[in-house]
Design an enzyme around this catalytic site. Structure first.
Site: not given
Length: 612
Positions: A198, A401
């Site tokens: 991430k 996402s």
């Protein structure tokens, strides 16, 4: 008529007395609207044997923002790039394929600003489908960017101006990192995240790309580049791997043509002929005839063609609703440039309450945003499913996402091979500036009855209790993300976690991993929706904000569709392109200012935008 002319003269004297061009223009527009408001719409004429000119001007997107009449009248005051709908382009090509009045296609990309890889491949595929009619396709631009060339390569003949170039540079990701700058001003960036890959927060906590991010980014960029080169090599009858191999001898081959980009492009079999505009204009005129005034070849711009062929649209009482989530996912209402939760939820609710709606296609082009907003959208889709309405997710250039979150529990997920998806992870970020303020002698102090009484303030450091709560919330959000993906994909949470961790995948790989069901474009997803709903006869209905009728009247008068002789309009200078590429810091900051999750939990992929 005498009365009208008298009015015009009076207005003219008034304008002259004011001495204001802007006011004069406004008055004339109002007068034109007043005279023309009741006039019947005159559709453009499609000449027999015409060449359809595909000349997109701007950035190719899913849905275009509502046009601004003021910007159209005074474009020098509009600093936003124009936008082109991918669906307008594919619809024009689809109609023209079977239209006997259209004899050929000419691709003109000098005013193309950029597009996502999947949009480019979609248009390239539509051009290939058009060619199946037996009609010829010509690429006639002055020069070709990497984006533009993928389209041009599909042509039967590619022209290039002798002073032009074809630059294939590959795909790259080089974000701006500014940790040192934040250190210098004493800012404290509190980061809370889950997911090895991430990397959305890396620009704020590092001065370089982490090894994990490099690994992930190189993997998906490499996949995109392989798809690009394969498409070009197939279209140009090159050997597999020829484009990548050309970089090995780039310096030698370029020197052999004395640094002439045009000759280099021809040497590499990227173009067929180096020709000035007059050459290909006359060549096409000789083959397809001249236009009415004899200034160029017989042609019609694709936008005019769309207007002229409105009657070719399919209508049915059975509706396939298309709900588009484009841009950052945010709370509240908003324009088409962002995926505003309340706006999208309202579209979904309206669609599911319509008895004629047989299925919903969720079209996604979003890197994500607010986790809360993403869940609101997904919940409303789930309500539609509970009513028996099938929901098909169709992923465009980016569905990562939060873009994946809203798609995860759809009945089917379709992605293009070049869709950028995944990035299943979550983060929170709260900067504080107590050290910055300390440098100038400003401090915050006080008392409270609990560890949380101080609340959050950018003037004070976060205490350990607050940090614990936020990190716990982020971990809970990640677990929720894994759970809904596992439920939607019929996988275990453990298996999802192995391919999650915030890592980005291209659609081709996502299909292998089970994150998507099928590879295909928007039309494939619509057909799948109709099949799932059990209908053969259907109409596709796009839900989007409607333009004000008065604004539309103004725009109809101000806008004129140009043909080949207008190719100088809309060009992007090298300096402009350079400035666009160096705005990383500003874009990153502006991006973060749009994030408005009430719990400060974000599901965002900031490395997923690949437009060239």
């Amino acid at each position: 008529m005498k009365g009208i002319w008298a009015l015009i003269k009076s207005i003219g004297k008034f304008i002259q007395g004011l001495g204001s061009l802007a006011v004069g223009l406004f008055v004339l527009i109002i007068l034109a609207v007043a005279i023309g408001v009741n006039q019947p719409e005159k559709l453009p004429n499609v000449p027999d044997g015409a060449v359809l000119v595909l000349a997109p001007s701007g950035v190719i997107v899913e849905q275009t923002a509502l046009p601004d009449p003021f910007a159209a009248a005074l474009p020098q005051y509009n600093n936003q790039p124009p936008q082109v709908s991918i669906h307008d382009i594919t619809t024009a090509l689809k109609r023209a394929k079977s239209d006997d009045r259209i004899a050929a296609l000419a691709i003109l990309t000098d005013s193309l600003w950029g597009a996502g890889p999947s949009h480019l491949h979609t248009i390239a595929g539509a051009i290939g489908d058009f060619k199946e009619s037996g009609k010829k396709v010509y690429a006639i631009s002055t020069a070709y960017s990497q984006s533009a060339y993928l389209l041009a390569a599909q042509a039967d003949k590619v022209y290039l101006n002798p002073a032009g170039s074809v630059l294939l540079s590959g795909y790259g990701s080089y974000p701006i990192y500014f940790k040192s700058m934040l250190d210098k001003i004493g800012a404290t960036v509190n980061v809370f995240r889950v997911g090895t890959y991430k990397a959305a927060v890396e620009p704020f906590i590092r001065d370089d790309m982490s090894p994990a991010a490099k690994e992930a980014n190189l993997a998906f960029l490499g996949g995109l580049w392989n798809q690009y080169t394969s498409s070009v090599e197939n279209a140009r009858n090159m050997e597999a791997g020829a484009i990548q191999a050309s970089f090995e001898n780039l310096a030698t081959d370029f020197a052999a043509v004395n640094g002439n980009f045009g000759e280099y492009a021809k040497q590499q079999n990227l173009v067929d002929e180096l020709a000035a505009r007059i050459t290909w204009r006359d060549a096409l005129a000789e083959e397809f005839g001249y236009n009415d005034n004899g200034s160029s070849f017989n042609q019609i711009h694709y936008r005019s063609y769309l207007s002229a062929t409105q009657g070719m649209r399919e209508t049915s009482k059975n509706k396939i609703a298309v709900i588009t989530a484009q841009g950052n996912i945010v709370m509240g209402e908003g324009p088409v440039q962002v995926a505003a939760a309340e706006t999208i939820v309202d579209y979904i609710r309206t669609a599911r309450e319509n008895s004629n709606t047989k299925a919903i296609v969720l079209r996604v082009d979003s890197p994500g945003g607010s986790a809360f907003a993403s869940e609101l959208i997904r919940q409303e889709l789930a309500v539609a499913q509970e009513q028996g309405i099938k929901v098909i997710a169709s992923m465009g250039p980016v569905a990562a996402s939060g873009g994946y979150w809203i798609s995860a529990t759809a009945d089917e997920i379709w992605a293009a091979p070049s869709t950028i998806t995944g990035s299943i992870g979550i983060f929170g970020m709260l900067p504080t500036y107590e050290n910055t303020l300390d440098k100038i002698g400003v401090h915050s102090d006080g008392v409270g009855t609990t560890p949380l009484a101080s609340g959050f303030s950018p003037t004070r450091a976060l205490n350990d209790t607050t940090k614990m709560l936020i990190q716990g919330s982020i971990e809970n959000g990640y677990d929720e993300f894994l759970s809904l993906v596992a439920r939607g994909r019929n996988m275990s949470k453990e298996d999802v976690d192995k391919i999650a961790q915030g890592r980005v995948w291209i659609g081709e790989t996502a299909k292998e991993l089970g994150l998507v069901d099928h590879l295909g474009g928007f039309d494939d997803a619509v057909k799948a929706a109709a099949t799932a709903a059990g209908v053969d006869d259907y109409e596709v209905v796009f839900y989007r904000e409607k333009i004000d009728p008065f604004d539309q009247l103004l725009l109809d008068m101000l806008n004129s569709t140009v043909g080949i002789d207008g190719i100088g309009n809309g060009q992007t200078s090298t300096i402009t392109k350079l400035l666009q590429k160096t705005e990383g810091l500003q874009e990153s900051i502006e991006f973060l200012t749009t994030l408005n999750d009430p719990q400060n939990r974000y599901v965002v992929c900031m490395t997923c935008e690949v437009r060239q």
